[in-house]
Design an enzyme around this catalytic site. Sequence first.
Site, PDB file in Angstrom:
ATOM      1  N   HIS A 372      10.396   6.885  -3.540  1.00  0.00           N
ATOM      2  CA  HIS A 372       9.864   8.144  -3.172  1.00  0.00           C
ATOM      3  C   HIS A 372       9.833   8.916  -4.603  1.00  0.00           C
ATOM      4  CE1 HIS A 372      10.438   8.961   1.315  1.00  0.00           C
ATOM      5  NE2 HIS A 372       9.238   8.464   1.141  1.00  0.00           N
ATOM      6  N   ARG A 515      -3.969  -2.152   7.260  1.00  0.00           N
ATOM      7  CA  ARG A 515      -3.171  -3.164   7.554  1.00  0.00           C
ATOM      8  C   ARG A 515      -2.436  -2.831   8.770  1.00  0.00           C
ATOM      9  NH1 ARG A 515       0.519  -5.939   3.237  1.00  0.00           N
ATOM     10  NH2 ARG A 515       1.776  -4.110   3.598  1.00  0.00           N
ATOM     11  N   ASN A 637       1.035 -10.698  -4.167  1.00  0.00           N
ATOM     12  CA  ASN A 637       2.399 -10.653  -4.164  1.00  0.00           C
ATOM     13  C   ASN A 637       3.261 -11.632  -3.268  1.00  0.00           C
ATOM     14  OD1 ASN A 637       1.615  -8.293  -5.405  1.00  0.00           O
ATOM     15  ND2 ASN A 637       2.238  -6.846  -3.859  1.00  0.00           N
ATOM     16  N   CYS A 685      -5.521  -7.450  -3.238  1.00  0.00           N
ATOM     17  CA  CYS A 685      -4.771  -6.074  -3.100  1.00  0.00           C
ATOM     18  C   CYS A 685      -3.355  -6.408  -3.693  1.00  0.00           C
ATOM     19  CB  CYS A 685      -4.917  -5.555  -1.677  1.00  0.00           C
ATOM     20  SG  CYS A 685      -4.501  -6.725  -0.510  1.00  0.00           S
TER      21      CYS A 685
HETATM   22  C1  PEP Z   1       0.960  -8.662  -1.046  1.00  0.00           C
HETATM   23  O1  PEP Z   1       1.743  -9.352  -0.527  1.00  0.00           O
HETATM   24  O2  PEP Z   1       0.189  -8.893  -1.889  1.00  0.00           O
HETATM   25  C2  PEP Z   1       0.600  -7.361  -0.355  1.00  0.00           C
HETATM   26  C3  PEP Z   1      -0.328  -6.550  -0.891  1.00  0.00           C
HETATM   27  O3  PEP Z   1       1.176  -6.801   0.512  1.00  0.00           O
HETATM   28  P1  PEP Z   1       2.618  -6.309   0.447  1.00  0.00           P
HETATM   29  O4  PEP Z   1       2.871  -6.163  -1.152  1.00  0.00           O
HETATM   30  O5  PEP Z   1       2.553  -4.883   1.028  1.00  0.00           O
HETATM   31  O6  PEP Z   1       3.741  -7.330   0.952  1.00  0.00           O
HETATM   32 MG    MG Z   2       2.280  -8.997   1.580  1.00  0.00          MG
END
Ligand code: PEP
Ligand code: MG
Length: 758
Positions: A372, A515, A637, A685
């Site tokens: 935060h 999402r 990610n 993303c």
């Molecule tokens: C990812 O996995 O790249 C993603 C965008 O989702 P999160 O980071 O929320 O797992």
């Molecule tokens: Mg993810």
Amino acid sequence: MSVAPITPMTQSRRLLSRLRDVMAGSGLAQARLDKIVRLIAAEMVAEVCSCYVVRPGEVLELFATVGLNPEAVHQTRLRVGEGLVGDVAATARSAAIANAARHPKFAYRPETGEDPFHSFLGVPLIRDGKVRGVLVIQNRRPRVYADEEVEMLQTVAMVVSELVAGGELGDKGEVAASEAGGTLPARIEGMPLNDGLARGLAVLHRPQLTVREMVADEPVREVQRLGTALAAMHRSLDRLVEITEDSGIGEGLDILETYRMFAEDRGWVRRIEEAIQSGLTAEAAVQRVRNDTAARMARITDPYLRERMTDFDDLATRLLLNLSGKGSQAAVGTLPDDVVLVARTIGPAELLDYEQKRLRAVVVEEGSATSHVAIVARALGIPVVGRCADALNIIDPLDVVLVDGDNGQVFVRPSEDAFGAFEQSLAVRAERAQSHAGLVGRPAVSRDGVRVSLNLNAGLLIDLPHLASTGADGIGLYRTEIPFMVRSAYPDVAAQTDLYRRIFEQAQGKPVTFRTLDVGGDKSLPYFAAETEQNPALGWRAIRMGLDRPAMLLKQLRALIRAAEGRPLRIMFPMVAQAAEFDAVSRLMDRELSRALGQGYVAPSDLQIGAMVEVPAIFWQLDALLSRADFLAVGTNDLLQYMFAADRGDPKLANRYDTLSPAFLNILGDLAAKAETAGKPISVCGEMAGRPLEAMALIGLGFRSLSMAATSVGPVKAMILGVEVEALADFVRSLRRRDSASVRTDLHAYARDHGLIT
Ligand code: PEP
Ligand code: MG
């Protein structure tokens, strides 16, 4: 004659008051500790009671014992993490074990003579958020210690930690040496949590909240004191909301609201009251519950949830300040004009306590990108560097501190040269920020006319105003689990509808891709009992949970349809590993839509449902997925973590596998090409999309839509405006054939040669 029954509460109070007498007595600390272990053993009917103390170098030393071989005192040493005692220290978690010798963590120490003692109960000694030692009782008979006994030893541990942390036990020289700050320049390597550069004078946020009185005889009075302090804390939070509203950083409000919810959490207050009933003062009870939270925190690996636990910590500090009549720490004393705040950890409310116009940067010993404090600091536009080990020891009050949030570095008492170089960087940066600000209204179009859509990743209402301030095209990823996680109770359909409606309204017609919940595994919600899994990242999470227990997912879809109220609606599902899973969630979507229509709700004017590509397996069913999904979003990610079998949260692996490795670029390039052939939009993303160099590679691979943090939009757009996509694509194609571990240097050279990244 009737005799009052001895309840665990009365037993605990009796033991505490005897301990108090020993603590208050005269004599050396060692002698007092010896008495204490004897007292505990007698009261808790244990054959052994031992106290281990953490020594410099992460070593636990046996400091006192009754029952074990007295010769072992000051001889037996264990590493933190070694054996059962080491494990209690490493995890900050109590352990009750019926047959210790059979436990896989058991480490046999012959000199202690502990062979005959089968059962083991160890609790950590915690003070100021740090484990200072371990208190252990043992019995001959294999037995399971009752919850009340564990509780009692934990309560006693509160008192013993005072003695252990008091510094009288160890070699004072050692302690003093490690605690002294220095006068030489120092550099601390941390983790960039919010970018930017700043300089200022250090203000150490180290609430001096030593709880002096541990034991109370009048629980009723203590409960009353707690009530008064809670009321004062609520009033101060209310005031903070008002100030924040007035000062125009309304973005912080959402978080403060969450805070108020935490503060009103009956579970939290009840646990404090129970601790008071066991014989503690209100202060000690708050501290006790805080220690439990710290222990729970040690078990959570999800960085986001760890931060929510930190919020409770923040509240505990506030409450302690109120109990001590000090109010907020920030209000005490006068602050320099340029403040670099240094803290072990700091909650958003505490951060907002500091006068915002003086706050230049934050340095924390803990923290993660989802904390935060990082989120609020982003709203305030100040750099944050986290994971700065030992910062509070290295930095002295009013030291000159330079904070480089871009590279996660902190320069303490810098030399004149370092200071001068920093000033120059500040000037360059100010110039660059100004030129990025000038790009807000311009679309991201390359020199050869390729349009790239730039979107934001968001998770709280505070992120929405950035749509306008950055000129982003929409929200490419709205992580719906974040608002679920910061609440103390599960939001029902009405609450979710209300939240999603506010997001639609604030987005003012720009597209938002929601999402669905990405929880489960270790990302459990505070109000659901979490199951322990061996491999949470590979566990029961995201749509796996949604498909097995569809009620929660259906409610979320219901709220999204209702909130859309006839507007276009984009929903995507995380962690799709097989096309069949996507089919199954699509059926749930259809079911919810018919239900909504049947009940008279308006259908979204356009309903698009997509899948996140995060699990490598889906790559081999991509055609099937592309024929069913309206769009795809690559979560790099997770995709990187699963492709390389490398935990994304493990700092030891942070630099091992590069997103700019040929293997990763190959899968990404193939994904982009296949989506294009199928005529379906695809975006990225994950974090890489927000880093100009990586974004450049993605564009070279064929991606035309990226989603990122607000601060990345300007730098990524500036790169796009200067790039020739066709030439870049050729270059990136050639890199895909390399067999090196990374092509980062080659891409960097290309970017530099073409003036794309300064
Ligand atoms: C990812 O996995 O790249 C993603 C965008 O989702 P999160 O980071 O929320 O797992
Ligand atoms: Mg993810």
